[in-house]
Write a protein that holds these residues in place. Structure first.
Motif, mmCIF file in Angstrom:
data_model
loop_
_atom_site.group_PDB
_atom_site.id
_atom_site.type_symbol
_atom_site.label_atom_id
_atom_site.label_comp_id
_atom_site.label_asym_id
_atom_site.label_seq_id
_atom_site.Cartn_x
_atom_site.Cartn_y
_atom_site.Cartn_z
ATOM 1 N N UNK A 83 -4.305 -6.668 -9.758
ATOM 2 C CA UNK A 83 -3.529 -7.757 -10.345
ATOM 3 C C UNK A 83 -2.522 -8.318 -9.353
ATOM 4 N N UNK A 84 -1.867 -7.451 -8.613
ATOM 5 C CA UNK A 84 -0.837 -7.919 -7.673
ATOM 6 C C UNK A 84 -1.444 -8.671 -6.496
ATOM 7 N N UNK A 85 -2.653 -8.304 -6.086
ATOM 8 C CA UNK A 85 -3.307 -9.025 -4.998
ATOM 9 C C UNK A 85 -3.741 -10.422 -5.431
ATOM 10 N N UNK A 86 -3.973 -10.590 -6.725
ATOM 11 C CA UNK A 86 -4.465 -11.864 -7.234
ATOM 12 C C UNK A 86 -3.373 -12.770 -7.758
ATOM 13 N N UNK B 178 -17.486 -2.386 -0.177
ATOM 14 C CA UNK B 178 -17.197 -2.984 -1.478
ATOM 15 C C UNK B 178 -16.817 -1.904 -2.482
ATOM 16 N N UNK B 179 -17.513 -0.786 -2.451
ATOM 17 C CA UNK B 179 -17.183 0.299 -3.371
ATOM 18 C C UNK B 179 -15.771 0.823 -3.119
ATOM 19 N N UNK B 180 -15.430 1.043 -1.858
ATOM 20 C CA UNK B 180 -14.101 1.558 -1.557
ATOM 21 C C UNK B 180 -13.020 0.555 -1.953
ATOM 22 N N UNK B 181 -13.291 -0.722 -1.682
ATOM 23 C CA UNK B 181 -12.318 -1.760 -2.003
ATOM 24 C C UNK B 181 -12.076 -1.837 -3.506
ATOM 25 N N UNK B 182 -13.138 -1.770 -4.316
ATOM 26 C CA UNK B 182 -12.975 -1.866 -5.772
ATOM 27 C C UNK B 182 -12.474 -0.560 -6.380
ATOM 28 N N UNK B 183 -12.633 0.556 -5.665
ATOM 29 C CA UNK B 183 -12.005 1.806 -6.096
ATOM 30 C C UNK B 183 -10.487 1.721 -5.957
ATOM 31 N N UNK B 184 -10.048 1.081 -4.873
ATOM 32 C CA UNK B 184 -8.618 0.994 -4.603
ATOM 33 C C UNK B 184 -7.940 -0.147 -5.348
ATOM 34 N N UNK C 106 0.827 -1.211 0.000
ATOM 35 C CA UNK C 106 0.000 0.000 0.000
ATOM 36 C C UNK C 106 0.856 1.253 0.000
ATOM 37 N N UNK C 107 2.031 1.172 0.645
ATOM 38 C CA UNK C 107 2.933 2.318 0.679
ATOM 39 C C UNK C 107 3.455 2.698 -0.689
ATOM 40 N N UNK C 108 3.505 1.741 -1.603
ATOM 41 C CA UNK C 108 3.959 2.036 -2.963
ATOM 42 C C UNK C 108 2.931 2.868 -3.726
ATOM 43 N N UNK C 109 1.673 2.801 -3.293
ATOM 44 C CA UNK C 109 0.617 3.565 -3.957
ATOM 45 C C UNK C 109 0.355 3.171 -5.390
ATOM 46 N N UNK C 110 0.248 1.860 -5.701
ATOM 47 C CA UNK C 110 0.041 1.462 -7.099
ATOM 48 C C UNK C 110 -1.355 1.852 -7.594
ATOM 49 N N UNK C 111 -1.524 2.074 -8.906
ATOM 50 C CA UNK C 111 -2.852 2.347 -9.455
ATOM 51 C C UNK C 111 -3.800 1.177 -9.172
ATOM 52 N N UNK C 112 -5.098 1.427 -9.248
ATOM 53 C CA UNK C 112 -6.095 0.418 -8.886
ATOM 54 C C UNK C 112 -5.954 -0.863 -9.712
#
Length: 276
Positions: free
Chosen positions: A28-31, A68-74, A17-23
Motif C-alpha cells: 500500500x505504501x509503495x502505491x 516476481x515471487x520474492x517481490x510479491x512476498x515482500x 525497508x528499515x522499518x520492516x513493514x508487513x507485506x
C-alpha cells in the motif's frame, strides 16, 4: 522509459525497508503517495525498494519467476487496480534494470513488457487458486500462447513462460483479490463488436505537473462506439483492467509522423498516435 531515481529516493527506500513493514502495508505504501508527495516521486521510491529487494534477496536477478515471487512476498499487490499497477510497474522497472545489468541483456525487451507479464502472472495466480478470476481455469499451453506476444521486440521465450506457470501453479503469488469488472461495463462492451485491435504507443499525461509523460505501449480495442486500452491482449474480467476508455464520438487521432519515440524492431503491427 525507465524512471531515474535520485539519492533522496534511494535514502527514502532504505528508510522504508528499515522499518520492516508487513507485506500488505508495504504494498500500500509503495502505491500511495504520502500527503502532497508527487506520484512520480513515490514511483521512484518504489523502484528503489524493489531494486534493493531483488539485488539482496534473489540469487539470480534475471530469473523473472523467482524475482516476481520474492517481490510479491515482500510487498503484497493491492486489490485496487490503480495501486496494483503502480506496484507491478515499479517491480517491472527494477527487474529490467537489474536483469540487464547482471546478464548484459534482458529476456524481455522493455519494462512495459515486464509489467504486462507481471500483471498476467498475478491474474493467473488468482485464476489457478480458486479466486474466480477468469471464466475458466487457464491451462499451461493457453498461458504460454497468450503471453508470447507481450514483448514487441520478440516472442517471450516459451521456456520462461512455462517455468513461470509451473511456479505459480505450485503456490499463489502475494496479491490481494481484485473485484470483478462491473456488470454494466461488461454488458456495454459485450454488446459491441471489436472493429480493430492491436498495440498502440500512447503518450500519457501522468507527470506531477500534468505535462507530457512517457510513451507507454497499450493493447487497444476499437469498438463500435468506444476505444478501450488494456495492459495485455487477455481479458481477465477484473475491475479497473481497462486503463483508459474513450467514446469514439469526437475523438481526434493525429499521426505523430517522425516525432515518435525509438521503438524496438518488431514484426508485429504497432501504431503511434497522439489522442485528444
Amino acid at each position: 522509459a525507465v524512471m531515474a531515481a535520485g539519492a533522496d529516493a534511494e535514502q527514502e527506500a532504505d528508510a522504508l525497508l528499515g522499518e520492516g513493514p508487513p507485506a500488505a502495508e508495504l504494498g500500500e505504501r509503495l502505491a500511495t503517495p504520502d500527503g502532497a508527495e508527487p506520484t512520480l516521486r513515490r514511483s521512484q521510491v518504489a523502484v528503489c525498494v524493489f531494486q534493493r529487494i531483488l539485488r539482496c534477496e534473489c540469487a539470480e536477478p534475471y530469473d523473472f519467476a523467482a524475482c516476481l515471487r520474492r517481490a510479491t512476498d515482500r510487498a503484497l499487490v493491492p486489490a485496487e487496480f490503480g495501486k496494483a499497477r503502480a506496484v507491478l510497474s515499479a517491480f517491472a522497472h527494477a527487474w529490467t534494470l537489474l536483469a540487464r545489468g547482471a546478464h548484459g541483456q534482458c529476456a524481455l525487451g522493455s519494462a512495459d513488457a515486464a509489467e504486462a507479464l507481471a500483471f498476467s502472472s498475478v491474474m493467473l495466480s488468482h485464476n489457478l487458486h480458486g479466486s474466480g478470476i477468469g471464466a475458466r481455469r487457464v491451462s499451461r499451453s493457453r498461458f504460454v500462447e497468450g503471453c508470447r506476444c507481450l514483448d514487441t521486440a520478440r516472442d517471450v521465450p516459451d521456456a520462461m513462460l512455462g517455468a513461470l506457470y509451473d511456479d505459480i501453479a505450485e503456490q499463489p503469488l502475494g496479491a490481494a483479490l481484485p473485484t470483478d469488472l462491473s456488470a454494466a461495463k461488461m454488458e456495454t462492451l459485450d454488446a459491441q463488436s471489436v472493429a480493430k485491435q492491436g498495440w498502440l504507443m500512447v503518450q500519457e499525461l501522468d507527470t506531477p505537473l500534468g505535462n507530457a509523460g512517457p510513451w507507454r505501449r497499450r493493447w487497444t480495442r476499437i469498438y463500435e462506439h468506444d476505444v478501450a486500452m488494456f495492459l495485455t491482449p487477455q481479458q481477465w474480467g477484473v475491475d479497473g483492467e481497462i486503463i483508459l476508455s474513450l467514446p469514439l464520438h469526437g475523438l481526434v487521432v493525429t499521426s505523430i509522423g517522425d516525432h515518435h519515440p525509438p521503438l524496438s524492431p518488431s514484426s508485429r503491427s504497432q501504431s503511434d498516435a497522439c489522442v485528444s
